[in-house]
Structure formats: C-alpha cells, structure tokens
Scaffold this motif. Structure first.
Motif, PDB file in Angstrom:
ATOM      1  N   TYR A 152       0.844  -1.206   0.000  1.00 26.61           N
ATOM      2  CA  TYR A 152       0.000   0.000   0.000  1.00 26.61           C
ATOM      3  C   TYR A 152       0.882   1.261   0.000  1.00 26.61           C
ATOM      4  O   TYR A 152       0.648   2.205  -0.749  1.00 26.61           O
ATOM      5  N   TRP A 153       1.860   1.261   0.888  1.00 29.39           N
ATOM      6  CA  TRP A 153       2.762   2.409   1.010  1.00 29.39           C
ATOM      7  C   TRP A 153       3.499   2.652  -0.296  1.00 29.39           C
ATOM      8  O   TRP A 153       3.605   3.792  -0.768  1.00 29.39           O
ATOM      9  N   LYS A 154       3.989   1.568  -0.897  1.00 33.50           N
ATOM     10  CA  LYS A 154       4.726   1.666  -2.162  1.00 33.50           C
ATOM     11  C   LYS A 154       3.819   2.171  -3.277  1.00 33.50           C
ATOM     12  O   LYS A 154       4.278   2.849  -4.209  1.00 33.50           O
ATOM     13  N   SER A 155       2.517   1.881  -3.166  1.00 36.40           N
ATOM     14  CA  SER A 155       1.543   2.314  -4.173  1.00 36.40           C
ATOM     15  C   SER A 155       0.981   3.697  -3.881  1.00 36.40           C
ATOM     16  O   SER A 155      -0.017   4.110  -4.480  1.00 36.40           O
ATOM     17  N   ASP A 156       1.581   4.384  -2.912  1.00 37.31           N
ATOM     18  CA  ASP A 156       1.183   5.740  -2.558  1.00 37.31           C
ATOM     19  C   ASP A 156      -0.264   5.808  -2.073  1.00 37.31           C
ATOM     20  O   ASP A 156      -1.012   6.719  -2.421  1.00 37.31           O
ATOM     21  N   LYS A 157      -0.640   4.813  -1.243  1.00 42.17           N
ATOM     22  CA  LYS A 157      -1.989   4.775  -0.679  1.00 42.17           C
ATOM     23  C   LYS A 157      -2.024   5.251   0.771  1.00 42.17           C
ATOM     24  O   LYS A 157      -2.944   4.929   1.514  1.00 42.17           O
ATOM     25  N   THR A 158      -1.049   6.020   1.171  1.00 44.15           N
ATOM     26  CA  THR A 158      -0.990   6.441   2.572  1.00 44.15           C
ATOM     27  C   THR A 158      -2.135   7.377   2.951  1.00 44.15           C
ATOM     28  O   THR A 158      -2.479   7.493   4.138  1.00 44.15           O
ATOM     29  N   ASP A 159      -2.716   8.048   1.966  1.00 43.04           N
ATOM     30  CA  ASP A 159      -3.820   8.957   2.265  1.00 43.04           C
ATOM     31  C   ASP A 159      -5.193   8.333   2.008  1.00 43.04           C
ATOM     32  O   ASP A 159      -6.216   8.994   2.208  1.00 43.04           O
ATOM     33  N   ASP A 160      -5.210   7.096   1.555  1.00 44.60           N
ATOM     34  CA  ASP A 160      -6.487   6.420   1.312  1.00 44.60           C
ATOM     35  C   ASP A 160      -7.171   6.116   2.644  1.00 44.60           C
ATOM     36  O   ASP A 160      -6.514   5.797   3.637  1.00 44.60           O
ATOM     37  N   THR A 161      -8.487   6.207   2.655  1.00 42.02           N
ATOM     38  CA  THR A 161      -9.271   5.854   3.839  1.00 42.02           C
ATOM     39  C   THR A 161     -10.163   4.662   3.521  1.00 42.02           C
ATOM     40  O   THR A 161     -10.579   4.477   2.367  1.00 42.02           O
ATOM     41  N   ALA A 162     -10.431   3.878   4.529  1.00 39.94           N
ATOM     42  CA  ALA A 162     -11.194   2.645   4.296  1.00 39.94           C
ATOM     43  C   ALA A 162     -12.139   2.369   5.451  1.00 39.94           C
ATOM     44  O   ALA A 162     -11.982   2.897   6.560  1.00 39.94           O
ATOM     45  N   VAL A 163     -13.120   1.519   5.161  1.00 38.42           N
ATOM     46  CA  VAL A 163     -14.045   1.012   6.174  1.00 38.42           C
ATOM     47  C   VAL A 163     -13.991  -0.510   6.125  1.00 38.42           C
ATOM     48  O   VAL A 163     -14.107  -1.109   5.042  1.00 38.42           O
ATOM     49  N   PHE A 164     -13.784  -1.130   7.276  1.00 37.69           N
ATOM     50  CA  PHE A 164     -13.793  -2.585   7.401  1.00 37.69           C
ATOM     51  C   PHE A 164     -14.904  -2.997   8.360  1.00 37.69           C
ATOM     52  O   PHE A 164     -15.155  -2.322   9.365  1.00 37.69           O
TER      53      PHE A 164
END
Length: 556
Positions: A42-54
C-alpha cells in the motif's frame, strides 16, 4: 514513565495501565506477516492517504444455536490505545521482511498510531447475529489493515467463550451455581485467563483460577483434590486433632467428636464403619481443622455411599459441636444424578435425626467432564446438584472450537467494495452501514436491519420493508414498537469515547440482552433462526454492485 503507564515488560505479560490489566502480548506484532507486507505494498503504491471502512462480523452462530454474545471489545480498545511499533519491533521487521524494503517505510511504521482510526461497535455483552458487523473500523487504509488479525484474535475466542458460558447458564437454570474449573485443560496460560474472564461474563459465578481472580476481580472457589484424601491412610497420621470452639475458645478433640458421630450415623445411613475408609476420615478431619468455616469435602475418592458421605457427615457434625457449619460436598465421578439424590436424602435424614436444619442446605457440587448435554440429562433425571464445576468442555469449546469472525473491506475512499463468491454465504455486504434492532409489540427483539449510513433510521410505528440480503422473494414489512441503534462510537481521535462498563456490568448486560430474545431463539434443540435483513435501498445497492463486478461469461 511511571508504573501506571507501562503496558508490558519482558518479565511479565500483564501490567497495570491505570484502569485494567493490559495483556503485554497484545501488541502490533501479534499479527499475520501478510498484514505488514500488504502495508508495504500500500505504502509503495502511494496509498498512505487512502481511507477505508472494514466490517468485523461472523457468518454463523456457534454450537448449533441462534445467538452469539459479543465480547472482547475492551481489549480491542486497549490495543488501539497502546498501538505503536517499538524500536525493537522495527529492528526485528528489518531482519524479517524481504530484502529491498525501503528505509522510509520503517520510519513510517515507527510513527504509526491509531489516532486517526474511528471504531464503532455494539455494546459488549450484547447478543449478536450473523452478518451484522459487531465492530466497524474507519480510518487510513494502512493502519486499519494492520489492525485486522489482532482485533480478530481478541474478539473470536472471547465471544465464543462468553456464548458457551451463557448456554451453560441457560441449561443449568438461574438457581444453580456454575464454577469454571478449566485452567489445567485450557490452551495455554492466555487461554486459561481468557476462559476464566469470559465464562464469568457469560454467566458463571466464579473460577478456580487464582490469577484470574486477582486480575479481573472474579470470585475464586475451590475444594481439594483426591490427592489430599489419599495422602492419609489412617487416623494415626493425624498430627493435629484439636480445634478451638468458635464461641467458647476451648480446644477440643475434633477427631473424637467425629468418631462418636460416625458410630451413630452408621445405623442411620445403613453403612458399616468397617467399610468406610479410615484414611478418608483422617483427611477430612485434617481439612476441617484447617478450614472449619469453609469445610467442603470431596467424597468420591473411594466410595460415595459406603465411605464418603458417612465420613463427611461425621466430620460436619463434629464441627457443629464446636460451633461451625460445614459448606458441603463435591462429587467428581459416578452416576451424578443418583449420587446427588442419595447425598441430599442422607443430609435430610441427618438434619432430622440430629436436629440440625442447616444440614438440609448443604451444597452439593458436581464435576467430572460435564458438558451442556450432561446438564440437560441430569435435569431430566431430577438431580439434586446445587453447583457444577465445569472445565474441559467449557474452556476448550469442544463442540465448536472457533467462532470464525472475519474482517472485510467494504469501502475505500468513499467507494463501496464487494467480495463475490460462488458460495453466497461468503459474498460481503458492501458500503458503510448502520445497524438497528427492531422490537415487536411484546418487547422481544424481532429483526436486525442493516441500512446505508445515508438512509434515515427506521421510526417507531412506521412500516419498514425488510429484505433478505440475497433471496429476492424473502421480504416482510415490520412495524417496530421500539428501535435500537446498535452502534456507538467507542474510539475516535485517539481516545476512548464511552464510559467502559465493569466486568460485572458486562455480565449483567449479557443476561438483560438474552431476555430480549424469544425462548424459541434460545432453546437447545432446533432453535428458531433470528432474522437479519437489509433495507430495500441497501438490497438494490448490493445487487447493482454485484452485477457491476461479476464477470460476464461467454458461450461458444
């Protein structure tokens, strides 16, 4: 850092964190490796600002029943509160993860906390049902992904154990005491402590586990083992025979009193003193001298009828002569229904013959590999047992060793996500949802309803269309007399947002919540399934998304 700020140490697992004991093994590295490798991807894919619901939920109720008790929430919150990768964690991960992982990722991990996470949950101790999320997690994708395994391990066994205990409580009835005796058979020390805690949550009255008593303030109970009885072979081995009279303070020979009473009891109970064990009598006298106000004796070491009951009654009457009242007996083998009835009948005879009415109320404890079916059978046989000591079947949950909670991504960056499967049971319900419990006019819980968070909540006395999430023809209108919103915000902005209940309050919550269910949902044999539904809006949303994501086959 003072002692009340510590969460763990190398020397011990449980440390005081200012409120309750924090299990030191519950830390970010208590996870599956793939959570951390996904975090890097995720970090490598630049998803650090993505938000999620589980959503954290289970698919089936355990033990062939139709309800589950939710437990483990407080431990989840303590985990969020302490979530942080230590320097030693980072060093270990540098050695363990595949080569080539960038140094900046480890710096990122070292700064991670659960501050930006929001956790919604139903109240701990509430009855829960399949597919209804018991915990909902929102926050940055990487951190909420990293929480998965630890949250599951904290909820799975706790909820399974509390449910198992609640089922034992229901079959035993509210007037019979239940004690957890399972530490020696549990899956390790942590399993033993969790079993003690969550069996108490589910309705047990105490535990034999001394450390659990200290950590969780659970009543601790116990008698003695057969080893104590067999350690004596004759009355000549008694080195201490004197006991101080409770009122006068005069020292008297307890053995002498017991032998005199045993001779009289022999005729009353139709048992020869020559058949009874002298060593057993000596052991009981010895134990009674040690615990004159708490004399509870094991009576099946040799023979309950020909030795145990006679010797116990003799020692109990001897204690009575000196102003003390015995507590009762434990039977650990044999025909428990027959032997408990024999014991009660014998005590009633003694009470009448010796004018000691308290003898009628002596406690009869039964142990010996007891399970739910054993108690049901004993109930049918009219047993006279006042208390069950239950170990192996309770703490190992032998009928079903795992609950099977899962943790599924349902939304990312505000966009719903769905997992498809040829097994419809494994298709997830996408999107950020709210859950409501609708009650009938008689006050019982009728149905749990899932809705999109954008929908207005159902209203009292207003008709609501409730649909089966996957079967089109299964639908019904419900007019609720009461609507309960199931979710509360328990964690937000790095803080616990609710006043957390004590263990006693969670224990009470379990029984209150169970009373909201109809008896046919709770019965042991062929219980009626409790209904879980979705709103019409959510139903259409699920099926539209399903069609959008399902691949279209091609015939040739």
């Amino acid at each position: 850092m003072n002692d009340r700020e510590l969460s763990c140490s190398a020397g011990g697992q449980f440390m005081d964190r200012g409120r309750m004991n924090q299990n030191g093994v519950v830390q970010p590295l208590l996870t599956d490796l793939y959570q951390i490798t996904m975090a890097y991807a995720y970090w490598k894919s630049d998803k650090t600002d993505d938000t999620a619901v589980f959503d954290l939920f289970f698919r089936n109720n355990p033990f062939h029943g139709e309800f589950t008790i939710f437990a483990g929430l407080e431990e989840c919150l303590k985990f969020l509160d302490s979530f942080h990768y230590s320097q030693s964690d980072i060093e270990y991960l540098k050695q363990t993860l595949p080569e080539g992982i960038e140094h900046e990722f480890f710096e990122y991990l070292g700064n991670l906390t659960a501050r930006d996470v929001t956790l919604y949950a139903i109240d701990e101790g509430t009855v829960a049902f399949p597919r209804v999320p018991i915990i909902k997690i929102e926050g940055p994708l990487i951190i909420v992904q990293l929480l998965e395994t630890t949250l599951l391990t904290l909820v799975n066994y706790a909820s399974l154990m509390a449910t198992n205990a609640a089922r034992y409580r229901m079959v035993a009835g509210k007037h019979v005491k239940l004690l957890e005796f399972g530490l020696r058979r549990a899956q390790g020390p942590d399993g033993g402590l969790s079993a003690s805690k969550y069996s108490y949550t589910g309705g047990f009255d105490g535990t034999s586990n001394v450390l659990a008593g200290k950590l969780f303030n659970i009543p601790v109970k116990g008698t003695h083992a057969h080893a104590y009885i067999t350690s004596f072979s004759s009355i000549g081995e008694l080195k201490t025979r004197l006991l101080k009279h409770k009122q006068t303070g005069i020292m008297e020979d307890l053995l002498e009193h017991a032998i005199r009473h045993r001779a009289m009891l022999s005729h009353l109970l139709d048992v020869s003193t020559e058949e009874s064990s002298e060593g057993e009598l000596a052991a009981m006298v010895s134990y009674a001298i040690a615990f004159p106000d708490g004399f509870m004796a094991l009576v099946d070491t040799y023979d309950v009828k020909r030795s145990g009951l006679l010797n116990f009654s003799a020692v109990a009457l001897a204690l009575n002569d000196l102003g003390y009242h015995a507590l009762g007996i434990r039977i650990d083998s044999g025909d428990l229904a027959y032997l408990s009835c024999l014991a009660r009948e014998s005590f009633e005879k003694v009470a009448e013959r010796f004018k000691v009415p308290w003898f009628n109320k002596l406690t009869i404890v039964a142990s010996n590999d007891i399970n739910e079916d054993t108690i049901l059978s004993l109930n049918e046989q009219g047993h006279k047992i006042d208390c069950f000591g239950i170990g192996t079947h309770l703490v190992t949950c032998q009928r079903q060793p795992a609950l099977g909670c899962v943790y599924k991504l349902v939304e990312i960056n505000g966009q719903p996500r769905i997992k498809l499967s040829q097994d419809v049971e494994k298709v997830t319900m996408p999107g950020n949802k709210n859950a409501y419990r609708l009650y009938s006019a008689d006050g019982h819980a009728l149905i749990d309803l899932l809705q999109k968070v954008s929908e207005p909540p159902p209203a009292v006395s207003q008709k609501v269309l409730c649909r089966h999430p996957f079967q089109e023809s299964k639908r019904a209108y419900v007019i609720p007399s009461h609507v309960e919103s199931l979710y509360k915000v328990y964690w937000k902005s790095g803080k616990i947002c609710q006043q957390l209940p004590t263990l006693e309050q969670v224990r009470e919550k379990v029984q209150i919540s169970l009373k909201t269910l109809r008896n046919d949902h709770k019965r042991t044999l062929n219980p009626t399934p409790y209904k879980v539904a979705v709103s019409d809006n959510l139903y259409n949303f699920i099926h539209d998304l399903w069609l959008q994501n399902a691949p279209i086959g091609e015939l040739s």
